[in-house]
Design a protein around this motif. Structure first.
Motif, short mmCIF file in Angstrom:
data_model
loop_
_atom_site.label_atom_id
_atom_site.label_comp_id
_atom_site.label_asym_id
_atom_site.label_seq_id
_atom_site.Cartn_x
_atom_site.Cartn_y
_atom_site.Cartn_z
N SER A 196 0.85 -1.19 0.00
CA SER A 196 0.00 0.00 0.00
C SER A 196 0.88 1.24 0.00
CB SER A 196 -0.89 0.02 1.24
OG SER A 196 -1.70 -1.11 1.30
N LEU A 197 0.60 2.14 -0.92
CA LEU A 197 1.32 3.40 -1.01
C LEU A 197 0.35 4.48 -0.54
CD1 LEU A 197 3.44 4.51 -4.01
CD2 LEU A 197 1.81 6.06 -2.99
N VAL A 198 0.72 5.18 0.53
CA VAL A 198 -0.18 6.17 1.12
C VAL A 198 0.45 7.55 1.00
CG1 VAL A 198 -1.46 6.89 3.17
CG2 VAL A 198 -1.04 4.45 2.75
N ILE A 228 4.77 17.70 4.63
CA ILE A 228 3.94 17.13 3.56
C ILE A 228 4.40 17.73 2.23
CG2 ILE A 228 1.90 16.55 4.91
CD1 ILE A 228 0.69 19.26 4.06
N PRO A 229 4.24 16.99 1.14
CA PRO A 229 3.70 15.64 1.06
C PRO A 229 4.68 14.62 1.61
CG PRO A 229 4.50 16.30 -1.08
CD PRO A 229 4.64 17.50 -0.17
N LYS A 259 9.54 5.52 3.77
CA LYS A 259 8.95 6.84 3.94
C LYS A 259 9.68 7.78 2.99
CE LYS A 259 7.72 6.70 8.86
NZ LYS A 259 7.96 7.35 10.15
N ILE A 260 8.92 8.56 2.23
CA ILE A 260 9.52 9.45 1.25
C ILE A 260 8.89 10.83 1.42
CG2 ILE A 260 10.06 9.74 -1.19
CD1 ILE A 260 8.73 6.82 -1.44
N GLU A 288 9.28 8.56 -12.13
CA GLU A 288 10.38 7.61 -12.31
C GLU A 288 10.96 7.17 -10.97
OE1 GLU A 288 10.15 10.62 -13.87
OE2 GLU A 288 9.51 9.85 -15.81
N GLY A 289 11.11 8.12 -10.05
CA GLY A 289 11.62 7.81 -8.72
C GLY A 289 10.70 6.88 -7.96
#
Length: 114
Positions: free
Chosen positions: A29-31, A81-82, A95-96, A103-104
């Motif tokens: 899951s990408l949140v 954020i984001p 965590k990003i 692309e990243g």
């Protein structure tokens, strides 16, 4: 295919259903944690939508509005954020923070899926 057709709306989730859609999900899951008031967050949304579209069936993508669900922002000790948090096998795997390119994100998702 138009640009809009390559996107899909992010599912909005909050405290009530967060664990079910992330920790209890069978696929990663990408949140995206953000706020509509945030210009950079609004720029990140279509990028995440495009990645979610390209990886549909292999990842799920969600949106948490931190103005409405502040508790989740603090629960995961996010700073700014984001912020994108990726969950897999009942744990946080990445965590990003900040604006990320398509692309990243694809590179990160590929690393998680392999």
């Amino acid at each position: 295919m138009t640009k809009k057709m390559n996107r899909m709306a992010l599912k909005k989730i909050g405290e009530k259903d967060f664990d079910r859609f992330t920790f209890e999900n069978d696929i990663p899951s990408l949140v995206l944690f953000g706020a509509r008031r945030c210009k950079v967050c609004r720029e990140q949304i279509p990028i995440v939508e495009q990645v979610a579209y390209e990886y549909r069936g292999r990842i799920e993508a969600y949106w948490v509005d931190v103005d409405k669900h502040e508790e989740l922002f603090y629960r995961f000790r996010l700073q700014g954020i984001p912020n994108i948090v990726i969950f897999n096998d009942e744990e946080i795997v990445k965590k990003i923070r900040g604006l990320n390119s398509k692309e990243g994100l694809i590179e990160i998702v590929n690393g998680i899926l392999t």
